[in-house]
Enzyme design. Structure first.
Site, PDB file in Angstrom:
ATOM      1  N   GLN A  64      -4.435  -1.843  10.183  1.00 37.16           N
ATOM      2  CA  GLN A  64      -4.322  -2.982   8.985  1.00 37.16           C
ATOM      3  C   GLN A  64      -5.109  -3.756  10.388  1.00 37.16           C
ATOM      4  OE1 GLN A  64      -3.325  -3.736   6.166  1.00 37.16           O
ATOM      5  NE2 GLN A  64      -3.664  -5.783   6.230  1.00 37.16           N
ATOM      6  N   ASP A 115     -11.034   3.524   4.920  1.00 34.63           N
ATOM      7  CA  ASP A 115     -11.000   1.567   4.093  1.00 34.63           C
ATOM      8  C   ASP A 115     -12.408   1.648   3.850  1.00 34.63           C
ATOM      9  OD1 ASP A 115      -9.104   0.137   3.451  1.00 34.63           O
ATOM     10  OD2 ASP A 115      -8.041   0.009   6.179  1.00 34.63           O
ATOM     11  N   LYS A 121       1.024  -1.326   0.677  1.00 31.68           N
ATOM     12  CA  LYS A 121       0.064  -0.145  -0.253  1.00 31.68           C
ATOM     13  C   LYS A 121       0.929   1.217   0.326  1.00 31.68           C
ATOM     14  CE  LYS A 121      -3.794  -2.532   2.407  1.00 31.68           C
ATOM     15  NZ  LYS A 121      -4.200  -2.643   3.608  1.00 31.68           N
TER      16      LYS A 121
END
Ligand code: NAD
Length: 311
Positions: free
Chosen positions: A123, A146, A79
């Protein structure tokens, strides 16, 4: 004044050359997530540059990783690299496993207030001493790239989305790119997780599909999956979907990422078995996976554009 053209320009991204291609007998068309991602990223790079030139704002993403899970480390590294390649700022916070929930929440609070950061990614999974719901709620909904914050999932279900969960968003873009009609179609989503199944179903419903959600407790799954014009599978069970479980000519989207007994990365769909029967199919790897990271960049760019508008 900075005008956000992101939404209006979307059609330009999806060339009509892909529309309504008649498939050859026994051949499924591959929905190539790598290629589509590449095209979208070119456009993200251009938009990022334009945003910087016109407002001085550089989209910034902060990634937080707690602990040493090797798979998570790879995801975060990929990412960060993708972010940097698109000209965005990327900050990485690698915290030790024993970090307290309090410390993590206070880092998120600082990032919420940091004007250089427009997206915050925590994460998952988190260590077991942390409550993921509490952590997700701590991220400002404006920086929740997200799309996991309850405010953003709620808005998605109310057909007024802001940040959309990256994997389902990537699936929608992939279907659009290949000119696949969603309106009025029967979409079956297998899997009902908060990060894939449910938001994917909401997105398809918002596009006026008729949506059925199936899960581990669903009885007679095959009777449901064989009704699907578009079948989206996100269950985490290697090669579970076989050709008897799909309708002739269905569009088949495989979200699963699993390691087979031989160590190969495989999806939830038995690609070799299904590929002659489906009209379109996503491979694993190289289908939905690359789209997920690309939509994270997209969401970060959008968050930065919204920030710039309010400046
Ligand atoms: P999850 O474990 O949170 O949810 C799995 C869902 O599948 C559950 O709702 C469960 O009821 C259902 N399910 C499990 N086995 C089933 C079966 N045999 N029949 C019917 N339903 C069944 O999983 P998740 O986080 O949604 O992830 C699913 C898969 O997608 C995993 O392989 C994961 O690695 C992958 N994934 C890929 C991406 C990507 O970018 N491509 C992103 C997220 C998740």
């Amino acid at each position: 004044m900075w005008i956000n053209p992101l939404k209006s320009i979307i059609l330009m991204l999806f060339p009509t050359s892909h529309l309504s291609k008649k498939r050859e007998l026994n051949m499924s068309k591959i929905m190539d997530g790598k290629k589509v991602s590449k095209d979208i990223k070119k456009w993200i790079i251009q938009r990022t540059k334009e945003l910087k030139d016109s407002t001085g704002v550089v989209p910034g993403l902060a990634s937080i990783l707690v602990g040493n899970d090797p798979a998570s480390e790879i995801y975060v590294r990929n990412k960060r690299r993708a972010c940097e390649r698109c000209g965005m700022l990327s900050e990485e916070y690698n915290l030790p496993e024993e970090t307290s929930e309090e410390e993590l929440l206070s880092l998120i609070e600082r990032l919420n207030l940091n004007e250089k950061i427009h997206g915050i990614l925590v994460q998952l999974p988190l260590p077991i001493h942390m409550n993921p719901e509490k952590v997700i709620r701590k991220v400002s909904p404006d920086k929740d790239v997200d799309g996991f914050h309850p405010e953003n999932t709620g808005k998605l279900f109310q057909e007024n989305p802001s940040a959309i969960s990256c994997t389902p968003y990537g699936i929608e873009k992939l279907l659009d790119y290949y000119g696949i009609e969603i309106f009025g179609k029967h979409v079956v989503v297998v899997g009902k997780s908060n990060i894939v199944g449910k938001p994917a179903a909401a997105l398809m419903l918002n596009r006026d599909a008729t949506v059925t959600i199936a899960h581990i407790e669903t009885e007679n799954l095959q009777a449901i999956t064989t009704m699907a014009d578009i079948l989206i599978v996100a269950i985490g069970d290697p090669q579970f979907i076989k050709k008897e479980m799909i309708k002739e000519g269905a569009v088949v989207v495989d979200v699963g990422i699993n390691r087979s007994e031989s160590g190969k990365i495989v999806g939830d769909i038995d690609f070799e078995d299904v590929k002659g029967k489906a009209s379109y199919i996503t491979p694993v790897p190289g289908g939905v996976g690359p789209m997920t990271i690309t939509m994270l960049l997209w969401n970060t760019l959008e968050a930065a554009e919204t920030f710039a508008l309010g400046k």
